[in-house]
Design an enzyme around this catalytic site. Sequence first.
Site, short mmCIF file in Angstrom:
data_model
loop_
_atom_site.label_atom_id
_atom_site.label_comp_id
_atom_site.label_asym_id
_atom_site.label_seq_id
_atom_site.Cartn_x
_atom_site.Cartn_y
_atom_site.Cartn_z
CG HIS A 1 -46.10 -41.09 -18.08
ND1 HIS A 1 -44.75 -41.24 -18.26
CD2 HIS A 1 -46.67 -41.55 -19.22
CE1 HIS A 1 -44.51 -41.76 -19.45
NE2 HIS A 1 -45.67 -41.96 -20.06
CD GLU A 2 -50.43 -42.29 -19.51
OE1 GLU A 2 -50.50 -41.77 -20.65
OE2 GLU A 2 -49.67 -43.25 -19.26
CG HIS B 1 -46.69 -33.63 -26.93
ND1 HIS B 1 -45.98 -34.75 -27.23
CD2 HIS B 1 -46.23 -32.65 -27.73
CE1 HIS B 1 -45.10 -34.46 -28.19
NE2 HIS B 1 -45.23 -33.20 -28.51
ZN LIG Z 1 -45.84 -42.54 -22.06
#
Ligand SMILES: [Zn+2]
Length: 680
Positions: free
Chosen positions: A467-468, A474
Site C-alpha cells: 500500500h505505502e 505516485h
Molecule cells: Zn493510503
Amino acid sequence: MHNPLLQNFETKFNTSPFSIIKNKHFKPAFEKGIASAKAEIDSITSNKETLSFENTVEKLEFTGMQLKRITSIFFNLNSAETDDEIQKIAQDVSPMLSEFANDIRLNEQLFERVQSIYNRKEELNLSVEQKTLLSNQYKMFVRNGANLNPDDKTKLREIDKNLAKLSLQFGENILAETNAFELLLTDKNQLSGLPEGLIEAAKLLAKDREKEGWLFTLDHPSYIPFMTYAENRSLREKLSNAFGARGFQNNKNDNQNKILEIVKLKYKRANLLGYQTHAHFVLEERMAENPTKVKSFLNDLLIKAKPAASMEFKKVEKLAIQDGIDNFQKWDGAYYSEKLKKELFDLDEEQLKPYFKLDYVIEGVFTIANKLYSLNFKEVFDIDTYHKDVKTYTVSGENGEFIAVFYADFFPRKGKRNGAWMTSYKDQWKKDDENSRPHISIVCNFTKPTQTKPSLLTFNEVTTLFHEFGHALHGMLANTTYPSLSGTNVFWDFVELPSQIFENWCFEKEALNLFAKHYETNETIPMELVQKIKDSSNFLEGIATLRQLSFGMLDMAWHGGNPTNINHVKEFENKAFGDTQLYPDVIDNCMSTAFSHIFQGGYSSGYYSYKWAEVLDADAFEAFKENGIFDKETANKFKENILSQGGTDKPMALYKKFRGKEPNADALLKRAGLLFSSHD
Ligand SMILES: [Zn+2]
C-alpha cells in the site's frame, strides 16, 4: 548562526543534510523562511509590469520553496523521529504557519490579481495543467470568502470560529463519556474466552487505578477484543450498550444539540459562499463532484451488496442459535463472526510469516515495479539519513535516467508514531528546463528482526508495505510542472487509487511466486495457503460493506440536505440508515452522537470515499487482470495517465483516459465475492 536549513544543500541529489541539522536550527529557519516567502509575495503584488499568468499565478506557485522544504523536513521528523524538543517547536511554529497561510488567503491585492487572470482565462491559451493551477488558486481564495462583502466576511469568520469551538466540544464530550465508563470484573469466570494478552492488560489497568481485579474500558484496544472474544453475553451487552450510548445520555456530555448546531452552521456557511449545501461545498473538490452522485453510488452498492450481507448475517445468526441464543443482537455479532471464521478458515498468522521475510518482500516489490514501470532500485550508502535504520535507494529508469531518491524506514522505535505512511522530503517540479526529481519516503512499524530470526512479516504487514509503496510510486513517477499538482497532491477520494491498486499484486500467485519464499527452506508459498488468504480476506465482506455504507449514508444525510427542520437526532439517523441495518435497533444507542469522523475530524461529506476508493482500485486492477498483471502496455497507460499526472486534471478525466470508461462497482463486488444470486 550558521544554519544548514537556510543554505543550499550541497548534497547528493540535493537531499536533506539530516546529520548536520540540529533542533535549534528549526525555529530560526521557519522565521526566516516565512519572512522570505512574504517578501516574495510582496514582490508579486507590487509588480508594476503588465499582469500575466507567469508573473502572478506561476510566481505564487513557486514562492516559499525554501519554507516548504523546511516544513517537510521538520514535520516528517516530528512523525518519524521526534523528541520533546521537536514537539515543543511544533507547538510554537504551527500557529506561525497557519497565520502565514491565512495572510495569503486573505491578501486582497493578491486575490485581485489572480481573479483578473481567472476572468480572462479563456483568452490566455493555457494548458490543462495551467488551467487547473489557476482554478485551484482562484478557488483557494473564493472558498475562503474572498468574493464576499465585508458584512458577510465577518459572518463567515464568526461561523468558522463557532464551528471550531463546537467540533472541539463534540470531541471532548466523547472523550469524557468514554473515560466515564469502566467495567471492573473480580470473578475469574467472567473472563472466559478472552485472550491472555487482554487479560494481562486489564489486570494492569485495574492496578493503575488502584483496584482489585480486571478492568475493561471503551477504548478500542480494550473494547474490540472484549466484544470479539468474551463468552459472557450479558457483559458483552453491557459494554456494547455503554459504547453505543456515548454522547446520548441527556447529561452534560450530550452531543445531540451540538450536532444540530454544527450541521445548521455548516449549511449556513455553504449558503453564504453560494453553495446549496455543505456537501456541495466539499464535493466540489472531489472526484465524486456532487451529493447526487455520492448518494446514488452508495444506494447502488447497497442494492447489490444487500443479498450477500443478509445471507452472511443468517450464517452468523445460525451459529448463535445453535448456542441457545434466540434473539441475536448486535453485541453477539463480533463474537459469533469470530467463531465462524475459526470454523471456516484455520488460518494462523504464524503459519504465513515464514514466507514473508522482509528482505524478500522488499525485493519483490522492486521487481514488480521493474516489471511494470521499468524502475531500478539500488541501495546506496552515501545519502544522509535521520536514523541508522533508514535505508536509502536511488531509483532510475529504463535508460538509467535518475527518477527519485527513495527512503525506507521499517522498524518501530521510540520517537516514531504508530502506523505506516508515505511522505516526501522534496516534491517533483519543472522549472527553467530542469525536471527536479522527488525524494520519497515510506515509514512503517514492522516486526523487528531478532538475534536468531530475520524480520518476518504478517500478511497484513505485507499488504501495508505494498500500500505505502503504491503511494510512493505516485510520488516517484510524478512528472508535472507545478509542485502543488505533483504526485499525491490530488483530490482526496482519488489519492488511495495508486496505493490500493498495488495491494492487489499481493493476492496474485504470479506475483507471490517472486517473493513469498520460506526463509529457511526457500520453498514457494503453497497455492492452498494463497487461496486461504484470499478467502479469508473476503470473510463477511457483505456485512462490513453494509456497515461502511450506513456511515456514508448517515454522513451524506447530515450534510447533503437542508437541516433547518431537523429536531430529533436519533429519529433522523434511523431514517438516514435506510436499508443498511441488519441488527435490531437499540433505543438507547445513537451513532451520530459519537461519529467523530464527521463532526470532529475532517471527514464531513467524505466518509463515502473509503468505498469509493475500493471501487476505483478494483475497477482499475480489472484492466490488469484482463491483460495480464505484468502487462507493460496496461502499466504504461496507468503511469502516463494516472501516476505521472498528479492533480493536473480532473480525476475522472484522468481515469477515463486510462480505463476508457468510468469506473463501476462490478469488479469490487466480484473481488469481494458479493456477486451472486440468493443460493448459497
Ligand atoms: Zn493510503
